[in-house]
Each structure stands twice: as C-alpha cells, then as structure tokens.
Motif scaffolding. Structure first.
Motif, PDB file in Angstrom:
ATOM      1  N   PRO A   1      -2.216 -35.314 -26.942  1.00 27.20           N
ATOM      2  CA  PRO A   1      -1.835 -33.905 -26.830  1.00 27.20           C
ATOM      3  C   PRO A   1      -2.514 -33.024 -27.883  1.00 27.20           C
ATOM      4  O   PRO A   1      -2.573 -33.371 -29.058  1.00 27.20           O
ATOM      5  N   ALA A   2      -3.007 -31.891 -27.420  1.00 23.58           N
ATOM      6  CA  ALA A   2      -3.539 -30.876 -28.320  1.00 23.58           C
ATOM      7  C   ALA A   2      -2.388 -30.058 -28.887  1.00 23.58           C
ATOM      8  O   ALA A   2      -2.493 -29.470 -29.956  1.00 23.58           O
ATOM      9  N   ARG A   3      -1.271 -30.040 -28.152  1.00 22.15           N
ATOM     10  CA  ARG A   3      -0.099 -29.267 -28.564  1.00 22.15           C
ATOM     11  C   ARG A   3       1.148 -29.912 -27.982  1.00 22.15           C
ATOM     12  O   ARG A   3       1.102 -30.476 -26.894  1.00 22.15           O
ATOM     13  N   THR A   4       2.248 -29.830 -28.706  1.00 23.23           N
ATOM     14  CA  THR A   4       3.541 -30.334 -28.243  1.00 23.23           C
ATOM     15  C   THR A   4       4.555 -29.209 -28.323  1.00 23.23           C
ATOM     16  O   THR A   4       4.601 -28.482 -29.314  1.00 23.23           O
ATOM     17  N   ILE A   5       5.344 -29.076 -27.261  1.00 23.27           N
ATOM     18  CA  ILE A   5       6.477 -28.144 -27.315  1.00 23.27           C
ATOM     19  C   ILE A   5       7.746 -28.940 -27.047  1.00 23.27           C
ATOM     20  O   ILE A   5       7.747 -29.884 -26.267  1.00 23.27           O
ATOM     21  N   ASP A   6       8.817 -28.566 -27.724  1.00 25.57           N
ATOM     22  CA  ASP A   6      10.094 -29.250 -27.581  1.00 25.57           C
ATOM     23  C   ASP A   6      11.104 -28.269 -27.015  1.00 25.57           C
ATOM     24  O   ASP A   6      11.511 -27.323 -27.688  1.00 25.57           O
TER      25      ASP A   6
ATOM     26  N   GLU B   1       8.452 -21.914 -21.092  1.00 21.46           N
ATOM     27  CA  GLU B   1       7.768 -22.336 -22.308  1.00 21.46           C
ATOM     28  C   GLU B   1       6.514 -23.159 -21.985  1.00 21.46           C
ATOM     29  O   GLU B   1       5.493 -23.031 -22.655  1.00 21.46           O
ATOM     30  N   THR B   2       6.606 -24.005 -20.966  1.00 21.07           N
ATOM     31  CA  THR B   2       5.446 -24.794 -20.547  1.00 21.07           C
ATOM     32  C   THR B   2       4.337 -23.881 -20.059  1.00 21.07           C
ATOM     33  O   THR B   2       3.168 -24.033 -20.450  1.00 21.07           O
ATOM     34  N   ASN B   3       4.683 -22.932 -19.225  1.00 18.58           N
ATOM     35  CA  ASN B   3       3.705 -21.984 -18.696  1.00 18.58           C
ATOM     36  C   ASN B   3       3.055 -21.176 -19.820  1.00 18.58           C
ATOM     37  O   ASN B   3       1.842 -20.976 -19.830  1.00 18.58           O
ATOM     38  N   ARG B   4       3.840 -20.750 -20.780  1.00 18.37           N
ATOM     39  CA  ARG B   4       3.320 -19.983 -21.914  1.00 18.37           C
ATOM     40  C   ARG B   4       2.394 -20.853 -22.773  1.00 18.37           C
ATOM     41  O   ARG B   4       1.309 -20.432 -23.174  1.00 18.37           O
TER      42      ARG B   4
ATOM     43  N   VAL C   1       8.457 -31.856 -24.236  1.00 21.18           N
ATOM     44  CA  VAL C   1       9.662 -32.658 -24.431  1.00 21.18           C
ATOM     45  C   VAL C   1      10.822 -31.855 -23.855  1.00 21.18           C
ATOM     46  O   VAL C   1      10.981 -30.675 -24.180  1.00 21.18           O
ATOM     47  N   ALA C   2      11.602 -32.468 -22.986  1.00 25.30           N
ATOM     48  CA  ALA C   2      12.699 -31.762 -22.329  1.00 25.30           C
ATOM     49  C   ALA C   2      13.897 -32.688 -22.152  1.00 25.30           C
ATOM     50  O   ALA C   2      13.745 -33.909 -22.082  1.00 25.30           O
ATOM     51  N   THR C   3      15.068 -32.075 -22.065  1.00 28.23           N
ATOM     52  CA  THR C   3      16.291 -32.820 -21.754  1.00 28.23           C
ATOM     53  C   THR C   3      16.924 -32.316 -20.459  1.00 28.23           C
ATOM     54  O   THR C   3      17.885 -32.909 -19.985  1.00 28.23           O
ATOM     55  N   ASP C   4      16.371 -31.266 -19.896  1.00 33.74           N
ATOM     56  CA  ASP C   4      16.880 -30.694 -18.646  1.00 33.74           C
ATOM     57  C   ASP C   4      16.490 -31.605 -17.480  1.00 33.74           C
ATOM     58  O   ASP C   4      15.304 -31.817 -17.220  1.00 33.74           O
TER      59      ASP C   4
ATOM     60  N   TYR D   1       6.481 -35.054 -20.807  1.00 32.17           N
ATOM     61  CA  TYR D   1       5.457 -34.795 -19.800  1.00 32.17           C
ATOM     62  C   TYR D   1       4.147 -34.526 -20.522  1.00 32.17           C
ATOM     63  O   TYR D   1       4.128 -33.813 -21.534  1.00 32.17           O
ATOM     64  N   TYR D   2       3.066 -35.073 -19.989  1.00 29.79           N
ATOM     65  CA  TYR D   2       1.739 -34.850 -20.534  1.00 29.79           C
ATOM     66  C   TYR D   2       0.929 -34.175 -19.446  1.00 29.79           C
ATOM     67  O   TYR D   2       0.656 -34.780 -18.394  1.00 29.79           O
TER      68      TYR D   2
END
Length: 81
Positions: A8-13, A25-28, A42-45, A75-76
C-alpha cells in the motif's frame, strides 16, 4: 507474500464508521494516489464486504485482495491506470 507492487502507498482506517463513511473515505483517498498505486482500507462495517467490491467494479479500480480477521476487514485497491 505481498509483492512489492502490491504494498500500500496509503492506508486509511475507517474502523467504527458505518455506511456511507467507509465508501466516502475510500473514494476520497484513492484520488490522492497515482495510477497503479495501492490503497489499503481498514473497515469494521459489514456492509463494506459488498460495497468495496461493487465500487471497484463501477469505477474500474482493481480489488487486489480482501482479508478478514474477526470483525475487521482489509481491502487492497489498486488505482486504475
């Protein structure tokens, strides 16, 4: 084993966030990447199990893989070229 090109170049939680926040957030975040780079989400939904793959299909981004550990999903996503 994760290939270097799949790192990953970037990770969002987005843990603890419910729909539609993980998708927003994924789209952004994907917009900040260069084509071919990978975003780790990273998601819990539980809804993300359907939402992320469907979003990839609609937008042309590649879902490289999905991992599930307990109630956490990773998700990657490779940004389309």
């Amino acid at each position: 084993m994760v290939e270097n090109r799949d790192k990953p170049a970037r990770t969002i939680d987005t843990s603890g966030q419910c729909c539609p926040v993980p998708m927003m957030e994924t789209n952004r975040a994907i917009k900040s990447l260069q084509p071919g780079e990978v975003l780790e989400v990273v998601a819990t939904d539980i809804g993300s199990k359907m939402d992320i793959p469907a979003w990839c299909g609609r937008t042309g981004h590649e879902l490289v893989r999905m991992e599930e550990e307990g109630k956490t999903f990773r998700y990657y996503v490779r940004k389309r070229r």
